[in-house]
Design an enzyme around this catalytic site. Structure first.
Site, PDB file in Angstrom:
ATOM      1  N   GLU A  11      -4.868   2.157  -4.375  1.00 60.11           N
ATOM      2  CA  GLU A  11      -3.415   2.240  -4.411  1.00 60.11           C
ATOM      3  C   GLU A  11      -2.758   0.987  -3.845  1.00 60.11           C
ATOM      4  OE1 GLU A  11      -4.619   4.117  -0.442  1.00 60.11           O
ATOM      5  OE2 GLU A  11      -5.435   3.908  -2.466  1.00 60.11           O
ATOM      6  N   ASP A  56       0.843  -1.190   0.000  1.00 61.56           N
ATOM      7  CA  ASP A  56       0.000   0.000   0.000  1.00 61.56           C
ATOM      8  C   ASP A  56       0.882   1.245   0.000  1.00 61.56           C
ATOM      9  OD1 ASP A  56      -2.949   0.864   0.417  1.00 61.56           O
ATOM     10  OD2 ASP A  56      -1.835   2.099   1.842  1.00 61.56           O
TER      11      ASP A  56
END
Length: 310
Positions: free
Chosen positions: A232, A189
């Protein structure tokens, strides 16, 4: 308990409905159409019998095989390998209540459509119509690669998409259980990604995501599967990898991203990584994802820009 049944190759999954029979062969009219020349036109049949599927050879030229043994008729069990000509399938049986396989249309379905278009063209006598149909066929063929890209790849990052991730993880999960080989997973992440969007704008955020994805792609093994999991977040499936080796690879990747992305984007970008590996207490591929997610949150709660594992 309700069960789901599938035949799956590297490129295609066929859903099998209990109570229904399926013809396998080189005819586009068959339920399982295989264009490979080693497959007979009428090669084999799967029929539902007394609560399970039975596979029957239909006097094929190259035979029908289960787990490297040639068969005439045999009842199938989950996890067995079916070979038709040189095409290999895995026969999959799953608990419907825990099944994450999704019904999708594969680009391989285009082979059936192409064959039917050609049959239609050959039947048309009007030369003008024949030429128009031929032009449609040429356009369809030209677009096949785009269809394949849409089916398997994420448009922004160029990594495999979520559907590819689910399919690959299931395939590697089954392989791991069949051959008793290690399998690990990274969940990555980008730290403070919302702040990147708020400060620099969404176009810059997209650029950062593409750059991080490219760095990940360029610094993992060719046998690993990098996928855009969502937003993301990027997942990397690591076949033949123990938890210790996966943690070492994740730490190396974290350091490379921290140094290389800043040179490209003009500001520091870091990632948090959660790592997990298959263990004997896991009953489903979702278990390794859930454990990697928990490890990722440990990394973020521990201050970000770090690797955690469970």
């Amino acid at each position: 308990m309700k069960l789901n049944y599938y035949l799956e190759t590297e490129k295609r999954r066929y859903t099998l409905r209990p109570g229904k029979d399926y013809l396998i062969g080189r005819s586009p009219k068959h339920d399982v159409f295989l264009s490979d020349p080693t497959v007979s036109r009428n090669h084999a049949r799967m029929r539902w019998d007394d609560g399970s599927f039975v596979l029957e050879d239909m006097n094929s030229t190259n035979g029908t095989w289960i787990n490297t043994q040639k068969i005439i008729t045999r009842r199938l069990e989950g996890g067995e390998i079916v070979q038709v000509g040189r095409i290999e399938f895995e026969f999959i049986v799953t608990d419907a209540s825990r099944d994450t396989l999704r019904e999708t249309v594969s680009p391989e379905d285009s082979l059936v459509l192409e064959s039917r278009i050609m049959d239609l063209i050959n039947d048309v006598e009007d030369q003008g119509l024949k030429e128009r149909f031929s032009e449609i066929s040429r356009l369809f063929t030209a677009k096949k690669k785009n269809l394949s890209d849409l089916a398997y790849y994420d448009g922004l990052t160029g990594l495999f998409n979520r559907h590819s991730f689910d399919k690959t993880l299931h395939k590697e999960w089954r392989r791991r259980h069949r051959y008793k080989r290690p399998l690990s997973l990274m969940m990555i992440d980008i730290d403070h990604f919302k702040q990147v969007n708020d400060t620099h704008g969404h176009q810059k955020g997209d650029s950062v995501l593409k750059t991080v994805s490219r760095v990940i792609h360029d610094n993992i093994r060719s046998s690993d599967y990098p996928c855009r999991y969502g937003g993301e977040e990027i997942a990397v499936v690591l076949p033949e990898t123990t938890i210790n080796s996966a943690v070492i690879a994740a730490e190396k990747l974290r350091r490379i991203i921290e140094t290389q992305v800043e040179d490209i984007e003009g500001f520091k970008v870091t990632v948090s990584i959660g790592v997990s590996s298959c263990t004997t207490d896991m009953a489903d591929p979702r278990d390794i994802v859930e454990r990697a997610d928990r490890a990722l949150y440990m990394a973020k709660d521990g201050g970000r820009n770090r690797v955690s594992h469970l």
